[in-house]
Design a protein around this motif. Sequence first.
Motif, PDB file in Angstrom:
ATOM      1  N   VAL A   1      98.426  24.743 131.300  1.00 25.23           N
ATOM      2  CA  VAL A   1      99.774  24.456 130.787  1.00 25.23           C
ATOM      3  C   VAL A   1      99.722  23.507 129.589  1.00 25.23           C
ATOM      4  N   MET A   2      98.702  22.678 129.527  1.00 23.17           N
ATOM      5  CA  MET A   2      98.530  21.809 128.368  1.00 23.17           C
ATOM      6  C   MET A   2      98.082  22.622 127.155  1.00 23.17           C
ATOM      7  N   GLY A   3      97.292  23.646 127.397  1.00 26.04           N
ATOM      8  CA  GLY A   3      96.809  24.487 126.305  1.00 26.04           C
ATOM      9  C   GLY A   3      97.857  25.419 125.753  1.00 26.04           C
ATOM     10  N   GLN A   4      98.886  25.728 126.530  1.00 27.95           N
ATOM     11  CA  GLN A   4      99.958  26.607 126.067  1.00 27.95           C
ATOM     12  C   GLN A   4     100.893  25.836 125.137  1.00 27.95           C
ATOM     13  N   GLY A   5     100.943  26.282 123.889  1.00 30.29           N
ATOM     14  CA  GLY A   5     101.740  25.562 122.906  1.00 30.29           C
ATOM     15  C   GLY A   5     101.096  24.256 122.497  1.00 30.29           C
ATOM     16  N   ALA A   6      99.753  24.227 122.446  1.00 27.88           N
ATOM     17  CA  ALA A   6      99.027  22.982 122.159  1.00 27.88           C
ATOM     18  C   ALA A   6      99.386  22.397 120.804  1.00 27.88           C
ATOM     19  N   MET A   7      99.638  23.263 119.812  1.00 32.74           N
ATOM     20  CA  MET A   7      99.977  22.753 118.487  1.00 32.74           C
ATOM     21  C   MET A   7     101.287  21.959 118.539  1.00 32.74           C
ATOM     22  N   PHE A   8     102.294  22.491 119.243  1.00 38.59           N
ATOM     23  CA  PHE A   8     103.565  21.780 119.362  1.00 38.59           C
ATOM     24  C   PHE A   8     103.379  20.466 120.105  1.00 38.59           C
ATOM     25  N   MET A   9     102.626  20.518 121.210  1.00 34.29           N
ATOM     26  CA  MET A   9     102.404  19.311 121.999  1.00 34.29           C
ATOM     27  C   MET A   9     101.671  18.260 121.178  1.00 34.29           C
ATOM     28  N   ALA A  10     100.654  18.679 120.437  1.00 38.14           N
ATOM     29  CA  ALA A  10      99.869  17.746 119.632  1.00 38.14           C
ATOM     30  C   ALA A  10     100.743  17.050 118.592  1.00 38.14           C
ATOM     31  N   ILE A  11     101.527  17.822 117.870  1.00 39.47           N
ATOM     32  CA  ILE A  11     102.348  17.252 116.804  1.00 39.47           C
ATOM     33  C   ILE A  11     103.431  16.341 117.373  1.00 39.47           C
ATOM     34  N   LEU A  12     104.094  16.775 118.435  1.00 35.66           N
ATOM     35  CA  LEU A  12     105.192  15.989 118.981  1.00 35.66           C
ATOM     36  C   LEU A  12     104.705  14.696 119.646  1.00 35.66           C
ATOM     37  N   LEU A  13     103.585  14.759 120.368  1.00 34.75           N
ATOM     38  CA  LEU A  13     103.037  13.528 120.942  1.00 34.75           C
ATOM     39  C   LEU A  13     102.589  12.572 119.835  1.00 34.75           C
ATOM     40  N   GLY A  14     101.949  13.125 118.817  1.00 37.58           N
ATOM     41  CA  GLY A  14     101.537  12.296 117.693  1.00 37.58           C
ATOM     42  C   GLY A  14     102.723  11.670 116.983  1.00 37.58           C
ATOM     43  N   ALA A  15     103.790  12.470 116.803  1.00 40.53           N
ATOM     44  CA  ALA A  15     104.991  11.968 116.132  1.00 40.53           C
ATOM     45  C   ALA A  15     105.668  10.871 116.952  1.00 40.53           C
ATOM     46  N   MET A  16     105.709  11.053 118.271  1.00 39.28           N
ATOM     47  CA  MET A  16     106.276  10.000 119.126  1.00 39.28           C
ATOM     48  C   MET A  16     105.479   8.704 118.981  1.00 39.28           C
ATOM     49  N   THR A  17     104.149   8.837 118.979  1.00 37.47           N
ATOM     50  CA  THR A  17     103.292   7.653 118.910  1.00 37.47           C
ATOM     51  C   THR A  17     103.460   6.916 117.578  1.00 37.47           C
ATOM     52  N   VAL A  18     103.513   7.667 116.478  1.00 35.29           N
ATOM     53  CA  VAL A  18     103.736   7.053 115.168  1.00 35.29           C
ATOM     54  C   VAL A  18     105.073   6.315 115.146  1.00 35.29           C
ATOM     55  N   SER A  19     106.102   6.968 115.682  1.00 34.64           N
ATOM     56  CA  SER A  19     107.436   6.358 115.687  1.00 34.64           C
ATOM     57  C   SER A  19     107.453   5.068 116.505  1.00 34.64           C
ATOM     58  N   VAL A  20     106.772   5.084 117.651  1.00 34.44           N
ATOM     59  CA  VAL A  20     106.728   3.884 118.492  1.00 34.44           C
ATOM     60  C   VAL A  20     105.946   2.773 117.800  1.00 34.44           C
ATOM     61  N   ILE A  21     104.827   3.124 117.151  1.00 31.62           N
ATOM     62  CA  ILE A  21     104.036   2.135 116.424  1.00 31.62           C
ATOM     63  C   ILE A  21     104.903   1.444 115.362  1.00 31.62           C
ATOM     64  N   ASP A  22     105.777   2.220 114.725  1.00 36.29           N
ATOM     65  CA  ASP A  22     106.679   1.673 113.706  1.00 36.29           C
ATOM     66  C   ASP A  22     107.951   1.074 114.306  1.00 36.29           C
ATOM     67  N   HIS A  23     108.034   1.057 115.647  1.00 34.24           N
ATOM     68  CA  HIS A  23     109.212   0.551 116.361  1.00 34.24           C
ATOM     69  C   HIS A  23     110.474   1.342 116.000  1.00 34.24           C
ATOM     70  N   GLN A  24     110.302   2.616 115.704  1.00 40.86           N
ATOM     71  CA  GLN A  24     111.446   3.503 115.473  1.00 40.86           C
ATOM     72  C   GLN A  24     111.683   4.300 116.764  1.00 40.86           C
ATOM     73  N   PHE A  25     112.209   3.617 117.757  1.00 43.24           N
ATOM     74  CA  PHE A  25     112.301   4.187 119.091  1.00 43.24           C
ATOM     75  C   PHE A  25     113.296   5.354 119.171  1.00 43.24           C
ATOM     76  N   ARG A  26     114.355   5.289 118.390  1.00 42.17           N
ATOM     77  CA  ARG A  26     115.308   6.407 118.412  1.00 42.17           C
ATOM     78  C   ARG A  26     114.669   7.681 117.849  1.00 42.17           C
ATOM     79  N   ARG A  27     113.867   7.506 116.819  1.00 39.55           N
ATOM     80  CA  ARG A  27     113.154   8.654 116.263  1.00 39.55           C
ATOM     81  C   ARG A  27     112.173   9.218 117.298  1.00 39.55           C
ATOM     82  N   ALA A  28     111.490   8.329 118.022  1.00 40.38           N
ATOM     83  CA  ALA A  28     110.584   8.767 119.086  1.00 40.38           C
ATOM     84  C   ALA A  28     111.342   9.534 120.157  1.00 40.38           C
ATOM     85  N   ALA A  29     112.556   9.072 120.468  1.00 38.63           N
ATOM     86  CA  ALA A  29     113.376   9.746 121.474  1.00 38.63           C
ATOM     87  C   ALA A  29     113.770  11.150 121.010  1.00 38.63           C
ATOM     88  N   VAL A  30     114.045  11.301 119.720  1.00 35.88           N
ATOM     89  CA  VAL A  30     114.380  12.628 119.182  1.00 35.88           C
ATOM     90  C   VAL A  30     113.201  13.581 119.353  1.00 35.88           C
TER      91      VAL A  30
END
Length: 494
Positions: A415-444
């Motif tokens: 299930v992790m491998g299904q749609g791995a590209m989407f999961m990779a980008i979205l998890l990475g985007a959440m992490t970047v947003s949190v690092i920048d303290h942009q929590f609302r963006r991470a929530a989106v």
Amino acid sequence: MAAASTRYPWYKKEDTDAFFALFQNNIANFIVIAITMLGMGFPASIVYGQVLPGAAIAVMVGNFYYAWSAARLARRESRTDVTALSYGISTPVMFVFLFGVLLPAKQLTGDTELAWKVAVAACFISGAIEAAISIIGRWVQYHLPRAAMLGAVAGVALTFIAGEMLFKTLEVPIIGLLVLAIIIVGLIARVSMPFKLPTSLFAIVVGTAMAYLIGDAGSERFSDAFTHLGFYPLLPNMAWFEGLGLLFSGMLAVLTVVLPITLYNAIETMNNVEAMEAAGDKYDVRECQAVDGVGTMIGALFGGVFPTTVYIATVGAKWMGAGRGYSLLNGAVYALATMTGLIAALAAIIPVSVVAPILVFVGMSMIATAFQANDTRYYPAVALAMLPYFANYIMTRFNRGAGEVVSDISSAIVVMGQGAMFMAILLGAMTVSVIDHQFRRAAVFAAIASGFSFVGLMHAPKLAFNAAPDFMLGYLAMALLFMYFSFQEAPHKR
């Protein structure tokens, strides 16, 4: 003098290294396609007479276009160090079309010719969808963090390219390690090779000679190599149109595979264009997605069944110092090699252990670029975005039997491998947003991941409503947590 100093060459020495890297990467896919389709029962007349010529047409059209695009960029910026975008068949997409489109179509129809026509139609539709996606390509590129996109690309590079090819390198250690050493010395340390030969060419000559000297390759290779020599004209046909009728009359289930993999392909193009911008050459992502879609459609008109994309190997070519010549040569050679059957001959003559180390370098350069192009504080996001492709690699290699094979390791792998590209980008985007303290963006981003899970773009084998409810709820919980911290920080910002 000024005009001469900015003259963009048609071909230069460094193009030879890049040509061999791109050619061998594409030829590996072509050989996998041929072997797999023949193993499924598709006749040689379809494989060598239709599918490979169609793929070659798409590769030729795309490479010629991107060579022209590189010249346009060089003129606009008065530079001579512009590298043309690499273009070819995406390895993950290739496997999805082999086992998610061609094989089910054959099982449903019981006829290899009808199955091929259905796959051609699916490929044509995939190209049309990607061309349409290009309208929002620039907007998506602007709003997705670079660390997330490059981290996802690095995950593909680590597993499907560097990792896979390192396995192939070590299957014959005395050859593979010698060639790998040549690649490290010539392409990483940039030490000149004997007789001033391009590093890739020198590596292939030495490695192939070694293979025949130690007996790893014998005379039977030559007899196998010339079995399929002949003339395979590059001619358009109506298979795509006939396949559309079959597809919409009783095989709509196949389209549930086409949509998510086309979105993946469009994102892969976006990621690779982003990687090239980080390396110094800025191309228009919308134009590239449109060209990739049109190239895929043109390939389908000639019988091809595999979508094409801006290739992950482009940054490797940039590192080699290539220009546009390698792209022009690659397109021309592929057309010629496919028409004459030389692709099968070359693949039989040159051992895999000889070319694999070159592709290890390509994967290494992509991973390095993902980190070099980002500030150090974003390294955790890059690393996290790479991880889903471990699961995707395992799942792809075992295909439909993956669940049973890896059940004792973890039920989450498939299930992790299904749609791995989407999961990779979205998890990475959440992490970047949190690092920048942009929590609302991470929530989106978390909410988007929840929506993708709900409709089956992630963590599900097919599109459906409420496809992955556990993951949908999990991402919603993440979104709520991020919103909590957003409200917690709000008073401190006033």
